[in-house]
Design an enzyme around this catalytic site. Structure first.
Site, short mmCIF file in Angstrom:
data_model
loop_
_atom_site.label_atom_id
_atom_site.label_comp_id
_atom_site.label_asym_id
_atom_site.label_seq_id
_atom_site.Cartn_x
_atom_site.Cartn_y
_atom_site.Cartn_z
N ARG A 255 10.93 6.10 3.72
CA ARG A 255 11.25 7.53 3.66
C ARG A 255 11.96 8.01 4.92
O ARG A 255 12.76 8.95 4.87
CB ARG A 255 9.98 8.33 3.38
CG ARG A 255 9.45 8.08 1.98
CD ARG A 255 8.41 9.09 1.57
NE ARG A 255 7.15 8.89 2.26
CZ ARG A 255 6.41 9.85 2.78
NH1 ARG A 255 6.82 11.11 2.72
NH2 ARG A 255 5.26 9.59 3.36
N ARG B 206 0.85 -1.20 0.00
CA ARG B 206 0.00 0.00 0.00
C ARG B 206 0.88 1.25 0.00
O ARG B 206 1.36 1.69 1.04
CB ARG B 206 -0.91 -0.01 1.22
CG ARG B 206 -1.99 -1.09 1.17
CD ARG B 206 -2.58 -1.34 2.55
NE ARG B 206 -3.13 -0.15 3.14
CZ ARG B 206 -4.43 0.06 3.39
NH1 ARG B 206 -5.31 -0.88 3.11
NH2 ARG B 206 -4.85 1.16 3.95
N ASP C 93 2.12 5.11 -0.15
CA ASP C 93 1.62 6.36 0.42
C ASP C 93 1.34 7.38 -0.69
O ASP C 93 1.71 7.20 -1.85
CB ASP C 93 2.65 6.95 1.38
CG ASP C 93 2.87 6.09 2.62
OD1 ASP C 93 1.97 5.29 2.96
OD2 ASP C 93 3.94 6.21 3.24
#
Length: 268
Positions: A200, A50, A52
């Site tokens: 990230r 999934r 972002d």
């Protein structure tokens, strides 16, 4: 019939993968396109990872269970879907899924790439939506040294936005940096699974090491703390791309999915 769809998309104008009321998402576009071409009220789709908001994909994998679809119609579904989908989403392949296939739970690992242009000569306005332009040059050797200590099975709570009741233990299989001939800096991140914002945050930590603001040992210090540290920046989403998802051999798919489900339940 369960089908497998291999998907690519530019995440710039999407609020991530997961469907959300009133927002444009990849899952929403794909579900709507399937429902339209199959002339059914709705189609549920499950993805391998999934992504972002703003994150791109070249190698997303999805499965969907379709009632009444004849095997001969699967090949034509590719053309029909791409005729219905917007230009920033493309289905690259559609096939009948082998027995036991589950796009999410059957995956062995997911591989992401994070791209950084850290010198003016490498910054390309034509790729600004997919590459992070960084104003200071980064030390490749320092970033790789810091990356090495993060590889393995750890609690990555320091690098994740936690969900209540969910585990942050992950197995990081690969984390490395290399320069392309063009000078572009590319980080490869591969793991069995990722928690929210993990990649990230890892990149944000390593950039701080690469530009000399933090020592190499800082990455391990952050990891061992197992507490979210506000000094670790979560870098922009647009430099991140889901490149590949790997699955076991067909006769091992069902066992892999069962194993993964059992582990997730135990961890939670």
């Amino acid at each position: 019939m369960r089908i497998r769809l291999d998907l690519a998309y530019d995440g710039t104008d999407f609020h991530g993968w997961a469907a959300q009321p009133g927002l444009r998402t990849v899952q929403g576009e794909l579900s709507d396109a399937l429902a339209t071409v199959l002339r059914v009220p709705s189609v549920a789709v499950v993805c391998a990872g999934r992504t972002d908001a703003g994150v791109h994909a070249r190698g997303q994998v999805v499965h969907a269970d379709l009632d009444g679809l004849e095997p001969a119609a699967v090949e034509g579904l590719l053309r029909r879907l791409n005729g219905r989908l917007p230009a920033d989403v493309r289905v690259r392949r559609v096939a009948a899924a082998p027995a036991g296939f589950d796009a999410r739970f059957g995956a062995l690992w997911r591989r992401y790439a994070y791209r950084i242009a850290d010198t003016p000569a490498v910054v390309d306005p034509l790729t600004r939506g997919h590459v992070l332009a960084w104003p200071r040059s980064l030390d490749l050797d320092a970033m790789n040294a810091a990356s090495a200590v993060l590889v393995g099975r750890h609690d990555f709570a320091s690098f994740c936005k936690q969900r209540e009741g969910a585990t942050t233990i992950r197995t990081l299989l690969e984390l490395s940096w290399a320069r392309e001939r063009s000078g572009l800096l590319v980080g490869t991140v591969r793991a069995d699974a990722f928690c929210h914002s993990m990649v990230r945050s890892l990149v944000g930590c390593l950039i701080a090491v690469g530009e000399g603001r933090r020592p190499v040992a800082w990455a391990e210090d952050i990891l061992r703390a197992e507490v979210r540290d506000p000094s670790v920046a979560v870098v922009h989403a647009h430099g991140l791309t889901l490149e590949e998802v790997a699955y076991p051999l067909d006769d091992e798919l069902a066992a892999r999915a069962e194993q993964t489900r059992a582990r997730r339940v135990a961890d939670e």
